[in-house]
Design an enzyme around this catalytic site. Structure first.
Site, PDB file in Angstrom:
ATOM      1  N   LYS A  11     -11.439  56.827  -6.379  1.00  0.00           N
ATOM      2  CA  LYS A  11     -12.349  57.974  -6.499  1.00  0.00           C
ATOM      3  C   LYS A  11     -11.672  59.166  -7.178  1.00  0.00           C
ATOM      4  O   LYS A  11     -10.447  59.236  -7.287  1.00  0.00           O
ATOM      5  CB  LYS A  11     -12.882  58.358  -5.112  1.00  0.00           C
ATOM      6  CG  LYS A  11     -13.967  57.358  -4.665  1.00  0.00           C
ATOM      7  CD  LYS A  11     -14.713  57.794  -3.441  1.00  0.00           C
ATOM      8  CE  LYS A  11     -15.837  56.787  -3.171  1.00  0.00           C
ATOM      9  NZ  LYS A  11     -16.474  56.986  -1.872  1.00  0.00           N
TER      10      LYS A  11
ATOM     11  N   ARG B 231     -13.353  50.090   2.316  1.00  0.00           N
ATOM     12  CA  ARG B 231     -14.195  49.669   1.179  1.00  0.00           C
ATOM     13  C   ARG B 231     -13.377  49.867  -0.092  1.00  0.00           C
ATOM     14  O   ARG B 231     -13.040  50.995  -0.442  1.00  0.00           O
ATOM     15  CB  ARG B 231     -15.470  50.521   1.171  1.00  0.00           C
ATOM     16  CG  ARG B 231     -16.470  50.122   0.113  1.00  0.00           C
ATOM     17  CD  ARG B 231     -17.708  51.004   0.179  1.00  0.00           C
ATOM     18  NE  ARG B 231     -18.679  50.602  -0.810  1.00  0.00           N
ATOM     19  CZ  ARG B 231     -18.644  50.990  -2.086  1.00  0.00           C
ATOM     20  NH1 ARG B 231     -17.696  51.778  -2.513  1.00  0.00           N
ATOM     21  NH2 ARG B 231     -19.576  50.571  -2.929  1.00  0.00           N
TER      22      ARG B 231
HETATM   23  N1  HH2 Z   1     -18.748  55.027  -2.053  1.00  0.00           N
HETATM   24  C1  HH2 Z   1     -19.488  54.593  -3.093  1.00  0.00           C
HETATM   25  C2  HH2 Z   1     -20.575  53.759  -2.897  1.00  0.00           C
HETATM   26  N2  HH2 Z   1     -20.905  53.334  -1.664  1.00  0.00           N
HETATM   27  N3  HH2 Z   1     -20.514  53.312   0.649  1.00  0.00           N
HETATM   28  C3  HH2 Z   1     -19.815  53.721   1.708  1.00  0.00           C
HETATM   29  N4  HH2 Z   1     -20.159  53.332   2.950  1.00  0.00           N
HETATM   30  N5  HH2 Z   1     -18.740  54.574   1.575  1.00  0.00           N
HETATM   31  C4  HH2 Z   1     -18.347  55.030   0.361  1.00  0.00           C
HETATM   32  O1  HH2 Z   1     -17.372  55.803   0.297  1.00  0.00           O
HETATM   33  C5  HH2 Z   1     -19.075  54.610  -0.786  1.00  0.00           C
HETATM   34  C6  HH2 Z   1     -20.180  53.734  -0.597  1.00  0.00           C
HETATM   35  C7  HH2 Z   1     -19.121  55.042  -4.473  1.00  0.00           C
HETATM   36  O2  HH2 Z   1     -18.201  54.144  -5.044  1.00  0.00           O
HETATM   37  P1  HH2 Z   1     -18.566  52.951  -6.040  1.00  0.00           P
HETATM   38  O3  HH2 Z   1     -19.528  52.007  -5.428  1.00  0.00           O
HETATM   39  O4  HH2 Z   1     -17.286  52.325  -6.471  1.00  0.00           O
HETATM   40  O5  HH2 Z   1     -19.185  53.667  -7.299  1.00  0.00           O
HETATM   41  P2  HH2 Z   1     -20.671  53.922  -7.802  1.00  0.00           P
HETATM   42  O6  HH2 Z   1     -21.383  54.718  -6.768  1.00  0.00           O
HETATM   43  O7  HH2 Z   1     -20.484  54.668  -9.108  1.00  0.00           O
HETATM   44  O8  HH2 Z   1     -21.345  52.594  -8.007  1.00  0.00           O
END
Ligand code: HH2
Length: 280
Positions: free
Chosen positions: A223, A257
């Site tokens: 992040k 995660r």
């Molecule tokens: N962060 C993201 C998405 N889902 N769910 C939980 N429970 N906790 C988190 O910190 C979290 C999440 C954002 O990360 P990512 O899926 O890698 O990116 P994007 O939202 O751009 O798809």
């Protein structure tokens, strides 16, 4: 402490569960566009399982700051074939990363056993009864605002106290909707309507959330806080992500995660061995 998600049951304390991230979006901040074909996505899920992920979190809508909303049909067309393909071939728990009750319902029908709701229960009147009646696990995450605008001016008087209070109040709501507490996991929501100082404070004080009595999910993999601290571009943030994962594990996070499953598990093994040696 027990986590119950459909027919799965995990008893804590135990080493952290690793939740592998599988985004089937064109625009996720790290893996956007990498798994555009269903088969590629399923293969990546199976690879993460082979590396030790016990949960595969399938997402069809980026929630990165400034991301545009995706329609329910579009989100379904992204995630459902992947969930169907994974449920036929993998033993890991499948989680659907969605804010939409309609997507969650169809994902559960195809084998998802966790709903990861980064919407912080915003559509709780439909989502929570679905969670109650289906018996799936549910991640309740804190977010201030909505992805399109959440990083514009996040403000807190006392970030730890406010996020904790939010999770407590939402927990009460979930339970009164008929969800059993064993189904619920809590997440402080790193990067969701938070500046660097807020993210750091939350991570530094993760132990304070242990008192809520439910497993904690922590997601900081690659992040922007890591970029802000180190200057590293997203593709070079693995070392910082591993440091953060180890910190979260040592602070008592039950579920991590992450994008990089094998590397995280290697780092966690060292932390676990050292923690055991300290107690011996
Ligand atoms: N962060 C993201 C998405 N889902 N769910 C939980 N429970 N906790 C988190 O910190 C979290 C999440 C954002 O990360 P990512 O899926 O890698 O990116 P994007 O939202 O751009 O798809």
């Amino acid at each position: 402490m027990i986590l119950s998600a459909l027919h799965h049951r995990i008893e804590f304390p135990r080493p952290p569960v690793v939740m592998g991230i599988l985004n089937v979006t064109p625009d996720s901040f790290f893996d956007g566009g990498r798994f555009a074909h269903v088969e590629q996505a399923v293969e990546h899920g199976l690879r993460m399982e082979a590396e030790g992920a016990e949960v595969i979190d399938v997402g069809g809508e980026s929630t990165r700051p400034g991301a545009a909303d995706v329609s329910e049909e579009e989100e379904c067309s992204r995630v459902l074939p992947v969930i169907a393909g994974l449920s036929a071939r993998c033993r890991a728990m499948i989680s659907v990363d969605t804010r939409k009750p309609g997507v969650a319902r169809r994902a559960i029908d195809l084998g998802a056993c966790i709903v990861n709701d980064v919407g912080a229960g915003e559509r709780c009147s439909e989502l929570w009864p679905l969670v109650a009646e289906s018996g799936v696990g549910y991640v309740l995450m804190h977010m201030q605002g909505a992805p399109a605008t959440m990083q514009q001016s996040p403000r807190y008087e006392d970030v730890v106290g406010q996020v904790k209070r939010f999770l407590e109040v939402r927990m009460e709501g979930i339970l009164s909707a008929g969800v059993r507490s064993e189904q619920v996991m809590l997440d402080v929501g790193i990067g969701f309507g938070k500046r660097l100082e807020h993210n750091l404070k939350l991570l530094a004080c993760l132990g304070e959330f242990k008192g809520l009595g439910r497993p904690l999910v922590t997601g900081l993999s690659r992040k922007s806080m890591i970029g802000e601290l180190t200057g590293a571009a997203v593709e070079n943030r693995l070392p910082g992500s591993l440091a953060g994962a180890c910190w979260a594990a040592m602070s008592g996070t039950e579920i991590l995660r992450v994008h990089d499953v094998g590397e995280t598990i290697q780092a966690l093994r060292v932390v676990e061995a050292l923690s055991r040696a300290r107690l011996a």
